[in-house]
Design a protein around this motif. Structure first.
Motif, mmCIF file in Angstrom:
data_model
loop_
_atom_site.group_PDB
_atom_site.id
_atom_site.type_symbol
_atom_site.label_atom_id
_atom_site.label_comp_id
_atom_site.label_asym_id
_atom_site.label_seq_id
_atom_site.Cartn_x
_atom_site.Cartn_y
_atom_site.Cartn_z
ATOM 1 N N LYS A 128 0.866 -1.175 0.000
ATOM 2 C CA LYS A 128 0.000 0.000 0.000
ATOM 3 C C LYS A 128 0.904 1.226 0.000
ATOM 4 O O LYS A 128 1.516 1.556 1.008
ATOM 5 C CB LYS A 128 -0.915 0.012 1.226
ATOM 6 N N ALA A 129 0.960 1.884 -1.148
ATOM 7 C CA ALA A 129 1.859 3.028 -1.270
ATOM 8 C C ALA A 129 1.290 4.280 -0.617
ATOM 9 O O ALA A 129 2.000 5.196 -0.258
ATOM 10 C CB ALA A 129 2.142 3.299 -2.743
ATOM 11 N N SER A 130 -0.039 4.326 -0.456
ATOM 12 C CA SER A 130 -0.682 5.525 0.061
ATOM 13 C C SER A 130 -0.273 5.797 1.507
ATOM 14 O O SER A 130 -0.116 4.890 2.313
ATOM 15 C CB SER A 130 -2.202 5.368 -0.014
ATOM 16 N N THR A 131 -0.114 7.097 1.828
ATOM 17 C CA THR A 131 0.175 7.495 3.206
ATOM 18 C C THR A 131 -1.100 7.942 3.910
ATOM 19 O O THR A 131 -1.047 8.632 4.923
ATOM 20 C CB THR A 131 1.196 8.637 3.238
ATOM 21 N N ASP A 132 -2.243 7.524 3.390
ATOM 22 C CA ASP A 132 -3.550 7.977 3.878
ATOM 23 C C ASP A 132 -3.674 7.928 5.397
ATOM 24 O O ASP A 132 -3.954 8.932 6.047
ATOM 25 C CB ASP A 132 -4.646 7.126 3.230
ATOM 26 N N ARG A 133 -3.444 6.772 6.005
ATOM 27 C CA ARG A 133 -3.661 6.650 7.458
ATOM 28 C C ARG A 133 -2.637 7.460 8.243
ATOM 29 O O ARG A 133 -2.955 8.004 9.303
ATOM 30 C CB ARG A 133 -3.593 5.185 7.886
ATOM 31 N N GLU A 199 1.491 -13.422 23.488
ATOM 32 C CA GLU A 199 1.569 -12.643 22.258
ATOM 33 C C GLU A 199 0.180 -12.335 21.694
ATOM 34 O O GLU A 199 -0.790 -13.048 21.959
ATOM 35 C CB GLU A 199 2.412 -13.379 21.233
ATOM 36 N N VAL A 200 0.112 -11.266 20.923
ATOM 37 C CA VAL A 200 -1.107 -10.869 20.243
ATOM 38 C C VAL A 200 -0.849 -10.943 18.740
ATOM 39 O O VAL A 200 0.142 -10.411 18.234
ATOM 40 C CB VAL A 200 -1.541 -9.434 20.637
ATOM 41 N N LEU A 201 -1.728 -11.628 18.052
ATOM 42 C CA LEU A 201 -1.614 -11.818 16.614
ATOM 43 C C LEU A 201 -2.531 -10.814 15.909
ATOM 44 O O LEU A 201 -3.699 -10.673 16.271
ATOM 45 C CB LEU A 201 -2.037 -13.246 16.270
ATOM 46 N N ILE A 202 -2.003 -10.096 14.924
ATOM 47 C CA ILE A 202 -2.841 -9.155 14.182
ATOM 48 C C ILE A 202 -3.706 -9.930 13.197
ATOM 49 O O ILE A 202 -3.196 -10.580 12.280
ATOM 50 C CB ILE A 202 -1.992 -8.115 13.438
ATOM 51 N N ALA A 203 -5.015 -9.859 13.382
ATOM 52 C CA ALA A 203 -5.950 -10.527 12.484
ATOM 53 C C ALA A 203 -6.335 -9.620 11.325
ATOM 54 O O ALA A 203 -6.430 -10.043 10.179
ATOM 55 C CB ALA A 203 -7.209 -10.940 13.259
ATOM 56 N N ASP A 204 -6.556 -8.358 11.628
ATOM 57 C CA ASP A 204 -6.989 -7.389 10.621
ATOM 58 C C ASP A 204 -6.405 -6.036 11.016
ATOM 59 O O ASP A 204 -6.440 -5.666 12.193
ATOM 60 C CB ASP A 204 -8.523 -7.324 10.601
ATOM 61 N N GLY A 205 -5.872 -5.310 10.058
ATOM 62 C CA GLY A 205 -5.305 -4.005 10.364
ATOM 63 C C GLY A 205 -3.788 -3.975 10.373
ATOM 64 O O GLY A 205 -3.183 -3.156 11.058
ATOM 65 N N HIS A 206 -3.152 -4.877 9.592
ATOM 66 C CA HIS A 206 -1.693 -4.873 9.519
ATOM 67 C C HIS A 206 -1.173 -3.500 9.071
ATOM 68 O O HIS A 206 -0.178 -2.991 9.605
ATOM 69 C CB HIS A 206 -1.202 -5.937 8.523
ATOM 70 N N HIS A 207 -1.849 -2.905 8.093
ATOM 71 C CA HIS A 207 -1.408 -1.597 7.582
ATOM 72 C C HIS A 207 -1.561 -0.527 8.663
ATOM 73 O O HIS A 207 -0.678 0.311 8.854
ATOM 74 C CB HIS A 207 -2.217 -1.235 6.339
ATOM 75 N N ARG A 208 -2.670 -0.557 9.387
ATOM 76 C CA ARG A 208 -2.896 0.411 10.461
ATOM 77 C C ARG A 208 -1.820 0.283 11.544
ATOM 78 O O ARG A 208 -1.346 1.284 12.084
ATOM 79 C CB ARG A 208 -4.283 0.180 11.091
ATOM 80 N N TYR A 209 -1.445 -0.952 11.862
ATOM 81 C CA TYR A 209 -0.413 -1.149 12.881
ATOM 82 C C TYR A 209 0.929 -0.635 12.381
ATOM 83 O O TYR A 209 1.695 -0.021 13.140
ATOM 84 C CB TYR A 209 -0.324 -2.628 13.267
ATOM 85 N N GLY A 210 1.228 -0.866 11.110
ATOM 86 C CA GLY A 210 2.462 -0.336 10.542
ATOM 87 C C GLY A 210 2.497 1.179 10.564
ATOM 88 O O GLY A 210 3.541 1.793 10.836
#
Length: 396
Positions: A128-133, A199-210
């Protein structure tokens, strides 16, 4: 292990939460955003999707930031009196007709460096190249959409069984989204300690976490400190157990090359046999038979049974098998979780072929996480989606 902390939540003061909340930004079409924006001038999309709601502004993100600050000033949003957690329940009937009652907790999850452990990705992400978030976080100094995390610790479901203080409910599309506040110090400490114990596994929102990681690093660079609110990010955390998760498969659509060449490549690794017309009922057959289903341009389907020895060195995941079988074929891959939508894409010519796959099991998700491995992109579709706007977090 990651810190998981209570915080003073921001909540809408409105009684009609259905009018002001929305699905996550990344599952909304432009038309859906416009419809939500028209429903209320205070709907969260006026801030959360600035590329649509402020498309005519010179700087859509600055415009969204102005709206956000006005809502805070005018009391559209109110902050809790004290830090706490929010229990977020989703009650619905799943696609198999089973009644489900999911319970997770919304809190502030530590932002850790990539590869440091504690918070783990579970699949490779598409670029995802966008810097939107990141632009939106800078403009609002807020977390709007939570990351969906899965705690590998046992016992969270039981800790959330007792109701908290009711603070809101939204009934939409057959799902009851119910939120309850927890501020009792003993219970808050028990939840924080349990989630932080594994540990906590990211299910959804990998981009948001990044993006949270990038924003944290910016704040550290500007302030020279590593103890601010940006050290954590908004997260919805549930337990990794079957009764608390509804997982659907994300099927594959193929363009590039052509159907005949794709079928030939697949036939080297799979035995192909006649199958009924694709349907929701067929998805159950895939799981029961341990097969996949290839759909051609005419909408007809063939079962794909793995050939003996074809995947001896490949992880037993449908997505991984497909990557292996098509590694030398120049195809373009897209993703779709609805069977009807898959058929429409193939019959309309937007894709020349599709493959229906089975959902990934809970056991495989945990095994992959424990072994520090990543699944192929778009391996899992967790549903229903968490509603944006029921719990918000200021970074000031």
């Amino acid at each position: 292990m990651p810190r998981f902390e209570p915080f003073p939540a921001l909540r809408y003061a409105a009684r009609d939460l259905a009018a002001v909340t929305a699905p996550p930004y990344d599952v909304l079409s432009v038309k859906e955003v416009a419809g939500l924006a028209a429903r209320s001038p205070e709907n969260v999309v006026h801030v959360d999707v600035p590329a649509v709601t402020h498309a005519t502004a010179k700087d859509p993100y600055a415009a969204a930031g102005e709206v956000w600050r006005r809502w805070l000033t005018e009391g559209v949003l109110a902050v809790d009196d004290e830090p706490g957690f929010t229990i977020y329940r989703m009650r619905f009937t799943d696609e198999h007709g089973d009644e489900r009652d999911l319970a997770a907790v919304v809190g502030a999850l530590e932002v850790v460096d990539e590869g440091a452990g504690g918070v783990l990705a579970h699949e490779r992400t598409t670029p995802k190249a966008s810097t939107d978030r990141l632009d939106l976080t800078r403009a609002t100094d807020a977390n709007l959409s939570p990351v969906w995390g899965l705690s590998l610790a046992r016992g969270l479901t039981e800790l959330l069984r007792e109701a908290g203080e009711p603070v809101g409910r939204v009934d939409v599309e057959g799902v009851a989204h119910v939120v309850e506040r927890v501020t009792d110090p003993v219970r808050v400490a028990a939840i924080a300690d349990l989630v932080s114990s594994d540990e906590v596994l990211i299910a959804d929102g990998h981009h948001r976490y990044g993006v949270a990681r990038m924003f944290r690093d910016e704040v550290r660079s500007l302030t020279g400190r590593a103890d601010g609110t940006a050290e954590l990010t908004l997260a919805y955390v549930g337990e990794l157990v079957p009764e608390q998760l509804s997982i659907r498969a994300i099927h594959r659509l193929y363009a590039g090359a052509d159907h005949a060449r794709l079928r030939e490549a697949l036939a080297r690794c799979f035995e192909l046999s006649d199958a009924p017309m694709p349907s929701l009922a067929m998805l159950g057959d895939l799981v029961d038979k341990g097969v996949l289903a290839l759909i051609g341009p005419d909408g007809a389907a063939e079962f794909m049974t793995p050939r003996p020895g074809a995947f001896d060195d490949v992880r037993a995941l449908d997505g991984a098998w497909l990557e292996h079988a098509l590694a030398d074929l120049p195809v373009e891959v897209d993703y779709q979780h609805g069977v009807a939508e898959v058929l429409e894409a193939v019959v309309s010519g937007r894709a020349h072929s599709a493959v229906l796959i089975s959902p990934v099991s809970i056991a495989e998700i945990e095994r992959t996480a424990r072994e520090r491995l990543l699944m192929p992109p778009k391996s899992t579709f967790f549903t229903p989606k968490v509603r944006t706007g029921l719990v918000l977090r200021s970074l000031l």
